[in-house]
Motif scaffolding. Structure first.
Motif, PDB file in Angstrom:
ATOM      1  N   ALA A  27      38.287  22.004 -14.973  1.00 48.00           N
ATOM      2  CA  ALA A  27      36.961  22.580 -15.212  1.00 48.00           C
ATOM      3  C   ALA A  27      37.018  24.101 -15.234  1.00 48.00           C
ATOM      4  CB  ALA A  27      35.983  22.100 -14.140  1.00 48.00           C
ATOM      5  N   ILE A  28      37.734  24.683 -14.304  1.00 49.30           N
ATOM      6  CA  ILE A  28      37.837  26.138 -14.248  1.00 49.30           C
ATOM      7  C   ILE A  28      38.548  26.662 -15.491  1.00 49.30           C
ATOM      8  CG2 ILE A  28      38.831  28.086 -12.990  1.00 49.30           C
ATOM      9  CD1 ILE A  28      36.379  26.825 -11.634  1.00 49.30           C
TER      10      ILE A  28
ATOM     11  N   ASP B 216      30.870  15.690 -18.551  1.00 47.30           N
ATOM     12  CA  ASP B 216      32.081  15.895 -17.763  1.00 47.30           C
ATOM     13  C   ASP B 216      32.449  17.375 -17.787  1.00 47.30           C
ATOM     14  OD1 ASP B 216      34.686  15.981 -16.735  1.00 47.30           O
ATOM     15  OD2 ASP B 216      35.205  14.029 -17.569  1.00 47.30           O
ATOM     16  N   ILE B 217      32.385  18.023 -16.641  1.00 46.55           N
ATOM     17  CA  ILE B 217      32.601  19.475 -16.585  1.00 46.55           C
ATOM     18  C   ILE B 217      34.045  19.863 -16.890  1.00 46.55           C
ATOM     19  CG2 ILE B 217      30.694  19.883 -14.988  1.00 46.55           C
ATOM     20  CD1 ILE B 217      32.774  20.071 -12.722  1.00 46.55           C
TER      21      ILE B 217
ATOM     22  N   ILE C 163      33.097  17.019  -6.242  1.00 49.11           N
ATOM     23  CA  ILE C 163      34.027  17.707  -7.136  1.00 49.11           C
ATOM     24  C   ILE C 163      33.323  18.854  -7.849  1.00 49.11           C
ATOM     25  CG2 ILE C 163      35.458  17.456  -9.205  1.00 49.11           C
ATOM     26  CD1 ILE C 163      36.084  14.600  -8.281  1.00 49.11           C
ATOM     27  N   ALA C 164      32.109  18.614  -8.321  1.00 44.44           N
ATOM     28  CA  ALA C 164      31.348  19.685  -8.970  1.00 44.44           C
ATOM     29  C   ALA C 164      31.120  20.843  -8.006  1.00 44.44           C
ATOM     30  CB  ALA C 164      30.018  19.147  -9.481  1.00 44.44           C
ATOM     31  N   ALA C 165      30.820  20.517  -6.751  1.00 44.90           N
ATOM     32  CA  ALA C 165      30.606  21.568  -5.755  1.00 44.90           C
ATOM     33  C   ALA C 165      31.891  22.354  -5.507  1.00 44.90           C
ATOM     34  CB  ALA C 165      30.101  20.958  -4.452  1.00 44.90           C
ATOM     35  N   ALA C 166      33.027  21.667  -5.510  1.00 47.37           N
ATOM     36  CA  ALA C 166      34.311  22.350  -5.330  1.00 47.37           C
ATOM     37  C   ALA C 166      34.609  23.259  -6.515  1.00 47.37           C
ATOM     38  CB  ALA C 166      35.425  21.327  -5.145  1.00 47.37           C
TER      39      ALA C 166
ATOM     40  N   VAL D 141      29.627  24.436 -14.355  1.00 51.11           N
ATOM     41  CA  VAL D 141      30.470  23.507 -13.587  1.00 51.11           C
ATOM     42  C   VAL D 141      29.704  22.835 -12.451  1.00 51.11           C
ATOM     43  CG1 VAL D 141      32.556  24.783 -14.184  1.00 51.11           C
ATOM     44  CG2 VAL D 141      31.366  25.310 -12.035  1.00 51.11           C
ATOM     45  N   GLY D 142      28.396  23.051 -12.385  1.00 48.84           N
ATOM     46  CA  GLY D 142      27.587  22.458 -11.327  1.00 48.84           C
ATOM     47  C   GLY D 142      27.006  21.115 -11.726  1.00 48.84           C
ATOM     48  N   SER D 143      25.757  20.923 -11.365  1.00 48.43           N
ATOM     49  CA  SER D 143      25.112  19.629 -11.604  1.00 48.43           C
ATOM     50  C   SER D 143      23.618  19.767 -11.346  1.00 48.43           C
ATOM     51  CB  SER D 143      25.691  18.569 -10.669  1.00 48.43           C
ATOM     52  OG  SER D 143      25.407  18.907  -9.310  1.00 48.43           O
ATOM     53  N   ARG D 144      22.886  18.707 -11.636  1.00 48.21           N
ATOM     54  CA  ARG D 144      21.450  18.748 -11.391  1.00 48.21           C
ATOM     55  C   ARG D 144      21.133  18.856  -9.902  1.00 48.21           C
ATOM     56  NH1 ARG D 144      21.507  14.483 -15.360  1.00 48.21           N
ATOM     57  NH2 ARG D 144      20.870  15.305 -17.391  1.00 48.21           N
TER      58      ARG D 144
END
Length: 325
Positions: A202-203, A130-131, A171-174, A220-223
């Motif tokens: 996250a920020i 969870d970021i 959300i990760a992209a945002a 804060v990204g993802s795979r």
């Protein structure tokens, strides 16, 4: 794409960005000359000419055609997804099963456009942390996932359409867009209070450690974001034009743009889905081919734009020239 190995995983990515293949200006000039010779009023073809000349530039063919388009969907899972309102267990797994069964919207467009469709399972049973409280990926894992994305087009294609799948990916992209370009979480989210709150958390968690775009990607990204960035980079080295799909795909592309603005010269934005997506496209200098209002992130918009590209090439190559009248 081979380069000498360096000390840290991200150093190799930076090395690749420092040696990007350049546009084929001879093919561009030939295509532009053909445009000027067509038996139509000057400038009347609008983006049809732009698309054809862009395809010529990156395919190296004065009269390009698309015979082996590929829609590549990168699917990943997110630790924060379980906290989302209305969260459904294994939602991403079911999406991947739907693609495999041929029942999704993107499947229908792939059939219509005679495009290949590949779905890449990015460890779906192992969600990234969870970021809001942890790093999504280590540097080594992020670089390895980018490398996996680079290999995704190994089977060959002449036009790559990129999409993403994964509950929580938007959300990760945002969060990534906020890290890259600043602003408020609401500027980059889809309008939900949960998404804005999650991005803000996250920020705050990673504050002070997001200035480097690749570091932001891993934190804060993802795979799927990492793999898409890798696929875009590989396409550049293989001179394959790319259609970017939704907000998630464009956020991944924005990492490369932030590091080297010319890194997206071989990419067109397929569509704009909402205000945040349009804002992101404006920042990275991409005018969408279509205005769809699609909220799907899985390549559906890119598959629609694929038809537009094919039509543009048919018009550009098939219209008679003035000396043929």
């Amino acid at each position: 794409m081979s380069r000498a190995a360096t000390g840290m995983p991200f150093d190799d990515i930076r090395n690749l960005l420092g040696g990007l293949p350049q546009a084929d200006e001879a093919a561009r000039a030939t295509a532009a000359e053909h445009t000027a010779a067509l038996a139509v009023p000057a400038g009347s073809l609008g983006r049809i000419a732009e698309i054809a000349e862009w395809m010529a530039t990156w395919s190296g063919l004065a009269k390009p055609i698309v015979t082996r388009p590929l829609i590549a969907i990168f699917a990943g899972t997110h630790g924060l997804a379980a906290s989302m309102p209305g969260a459904e267990p294994n939602a991403t797994h079911r999406l991947v099963e739907l693609y495999a069964a041929g029942g999704a919207a993107v499947n229908q467009l792939a059939l219509r456009e005679d495009a290949g469709l590949k779905v890449f399972d990015l460890a779906l049973d192992m969600p990234v942390p969870d970021i809001r409280g942890e790093e999504a990926l280590s540097e080594a894992a992020c670089a390895a996932t980018m490398a996996f994305g680079m290999e995704a087009i190994a089977g060959g294609t002449d036009l790559l359409c990129l999409g993403a799948a994964g509950e929580g990916g938007r959300i990760a992209a945002a969060a990534l867009a906020t890290a890259l370009f600043g602003g408020e979480p609401q500027d980059w989210t889809d309008g939900s209070d949960f998404a804005a709150g999650a991005v803000g958390e996250a920020i705050a968690t990673h504050d002070g450690r997001l200035a480097d775009p690749l570091e932001a990607l891993r934190r804060v990204g993802s795979r799927e974001l990492a793999a898409i960035a890798g696929a875009i980079l590989a396409a550049r080295y293989q001179r394959i034009p790319v259609l970017l799909d939704g907000f998630v795909t464009c956020a991944a592309a924005a990492v490369l743009w932030k590091l080297e603005p010319s890194a997206l010269d071989h990419c067109l934005a397929a569509h704009a889905s909402d205000a945040a997506h349009a804002r992101l496209l404006g920042v990275i200098g991409r005018k969408p081919l279509l205005e769809t209002a699609l909220s799907l992130e899985d390549g559906t918009g890119a598959a629609l734009a694929l038809g537009t590209v094919k039509s543009a090439l048919a018009v550009h190559s098939g219209t008679v020239t003035r000396d043929q009248l």
